[in-house]
Write a protein that holds these residues in place. Structure first.
Motif, PDB file in Angstrom:
ATOM      1  N   ASN A   3       5.210 -43.147  38.171  1.00 57.97           N
ATOM      2  CA  ASN A   3       4.803 -43.619  36.724  1.00 57.97           C
ATOM      3  C   ASN A   3       5.936 -43.205  35.803  1.00 57.97           C
ATOM      4  OD1 ASN A   3       4.040 -43.663  33.943  1.00 57.97           O
ATOM      5  ND2 ASN A   3       1.885 -43.038  34.637  1.00 57.97           N
ATOM      6  N   LEU A   4       6.733 -44.210  35.383  1.00 54.04           N
ATOM      7  CA  LEU A   4       8.296 -44.149  34.750  1.00 54.04           C
ATOM      8  C   LEU A   4       7.881 -43.527  33.267  1.00 54.04           C
ATOM      9  CD1 LEU A   4      10.209 -47.091  35.430  1.00 54.04           C
ATOM     10  CD2 LEU A   4      10.408 -44.936  36.494  1.00 54.04           C
TER      11      LEU A   4
ATOM     12  N   ARG B 170       7.428 -47.432  31.581  1.00 48.50           N
ATOM     13  CA  ARG B 170       8.707 -47.377  31.323  1.00 48.50           C
ATOM     14  C   ARG B 170       9.130 -45.883  30.783  1.00 48.50           C
ATOM     15  NH1 ARG B 170      10.925 -51.653  26.461  1.00 48.50           N
ATOM     16  NH2 ARG B 170      13.012 -50.991  26.351  1.00 48.50           N
TER      17      ARG B 170
ATOM     18  N   THR C 171      14.108 -40.193  36.220  1.00 45.40           N
ATOM     19  CA  THR C 171      14.355 -41.605  36.782  1.00 45.40           C
ATOM     20  C   THR C 171      15.521 -42.011  35.950  1.00 45.40           C
ATOM     21  OG1 THR C 171      12.769 -42.551  35.435  1.00 45.40           O
ATOM     22  CG2 THR C 171      12.010 -41.597  37.265  1.00 45.40           C
TER      23      THR C 171
ATOM     24  N   VAL D 182       6.334 -48.616  41.654  1.00 51.29           N
ATOM     25  CA  VAL D 182       7.017 -48.186  40.368  1.00 51.29           C
ATOM     26  C   VAL D 182       6.503 -48.801  39.222  1.00 51.29           C
ATOM     27  CG1 VAL D 182       9.139 -47.472  39.382  1.00 51.29           C
ATOM     28  CG2 VAL D 182       9.125 -47.475  41.646  1.00 51.29           C
ATOM     29  N   TYR D 183       5.904 -48.466  38.176  1.00 51.24           N
ATOM     30  CA  TYR D 183       5.584 -49.036  37.136  1.00 51.24           C
ATOM     31  C   TYR D 183       5.856 -47.992  35.646  1.00 51.24           C
ATOM     32  CZ  TYR D 183       1.287 -45.858  37.096  1.00 51.24           C
ATOM     33  OH  TYR D 183       0.506 -44.831  37.119  1.00 51.24           O
TER      34      TYR D 183
ATOM     35  N   ARG E 132      14.039 -49.660  38.664  1.00 50.56           N
ATOM     36  CA  ARG E 132      13.485 -50.872  38.651  1.00 50.56           C
ATOM     37  C   ARG E 132      11.756 -50.713  39.085  1.00 50.56           C
ATOM     38  NH1 ARG E 132      18.623 -51.876  40.359  1.00 50.56           N
ATOM     39  NH2 ARG E 132      18.097 -51.464  42.469  1.00 50.56           N
ATOM     40  N   THR E 133      11.021 -51.442  38.322  1.00 44.29           N
ATOM     41  CA  THR E 133       9.541 -51.612  38.771  1.00 44.29           C
ATOM     42  C   THR E 133       9.384 -52.470  39.677  1.00 44.29           C
ATOM     43  OG1 THR E 133       9.058 -53.227  36.800  1.00 44.29           O
ATOM     44  CG2 THR E 133       9.143 -50.825  36.373  1.00 44.29           C
TER      45      THR E 133
ATOM     46  N   CYS F  71      -1.489 -47.956  40.138  1.00 43.01           N
ATOM     47  CA  CYS F  71      -0.799 -47.625  41.382  1.00 43.01           C
ATOM     48  C   CYS F  71      -2.104 -48.451  42.599  1.00 43.01           C
ATOM     49  CB  CYS F  71      -0.359 -46.636  41.933  1.00 43.01           C
ATOM     50  SG  CYS F  71       0.826 -46.133  43.283  1.00 43.01           S
TER      51      CYS F  71
END
Length: 232
Positions: A121-122, A228, A144, A225-226, A152-153, A110
């Motif tokens: 953090n997905l 998965r 999420t 947003v990052y 979406r990232t 971030c």
């Protein structure tokens, strides 16, 4: 619905005064009462350890009651006390969130050169607010987007806020909504943050945390947003 979608996308680039197309998850139906299974699941030992049960890999009536209560608390179905992959997925995520501790930005993903920014953090299903390298709030668990509705990232900005928003897709309340990517927003829900499979793209939060984000953030603030989400 196509026309509404078009207006929502236009709102992102032109004005924050037009209500966006909103993505939210309708509240899960209450779990039906179910009998406890006598069968040990493939993750029996791991779940026993997490719940503080005797770790023997064998299903007892007390084990099943404890697992079933955990499943009911977090909306895991069927809630029959079986330590299967969905239950283990929730337990594993909780363990990894705990391991992140109070330094959620230690991976350096971030940005720290944006001033105040909300990070998501997905992979760990965690969010926090930082100012440079200083942690301002969090980390807090979030919920999420599920498979097919992934959050979406990328680097985004809060462009519209509505404290009493109601989804125009699902006709469900989305309190403390702060939109940062089309219809995707931070907002509170009356669900467990570990309730599978996830939202329709929004970043769900507890009411306490959504209120804190509402107080801390403003239109124009960055959101990053990052990662998965597991299972997407």
């Amino acid at each position: 619905m196509g026309d509404v979608r078009g207006r929502g996308v236009a709102a992102l680039g032109v004005t924050g005064l037009v209500a966006p197309l909103t993505l939210a998850l309708t509240a899960a139906a209450p779990a039906q009462a179910a009998s406890c299974t006598t069968q040990a699941g493939p993750y029996q030992k791991q779940v026993e350890r997490f719940l503080g049960r005797p770790v023997d890999g064998k299903q007892s009536a007390a084990d099943c009651t404890a697992i079933q209560a955990f499943q009911n608390r977090h909306g895991i179905t069927p809630a029959i006390g079986y330590a299967g992959p969905v239950t283990w997925g929730v337990v594993d995520l909780m363990n990894r969130q705990k391991a992140a501790g109070n330094n959620p930005g230690k991976d350096g993903a971030c940005p720290v050169n944006k001033g105040r920014i909300a990070c998501v953090n997905l992979t760990l299903q965690l969010s926090w607010v930082q100012d440079g390298k200083k942690l301002v709030y969090g980390p807090v668990p979030v919920r999420t987007g599920r498979k097919g509705y992934t959050t979406r990232t990328g680097l985004k900005k809060i462009y519209w806020r509505d404290i009493d928003h109601v989804s125009n897709l699902y006709d469900v309340p989305m309190p403390y909504s702060q939109f940062f990517d089309g219809g995707q927003a931070f907002h509170s829900v009356n669900l467990s943050m570990w309730n599978p499979p996830g939202s329709h793209g929004c970043v769900n939060m507890t009411t306490k945390d959504a209120k804190a984000y509402w107080s801390l953030l403003r239109s124009g603030d960055d959101v990053f947003v990052y990662g998965r989400k597991p299972g997407t």
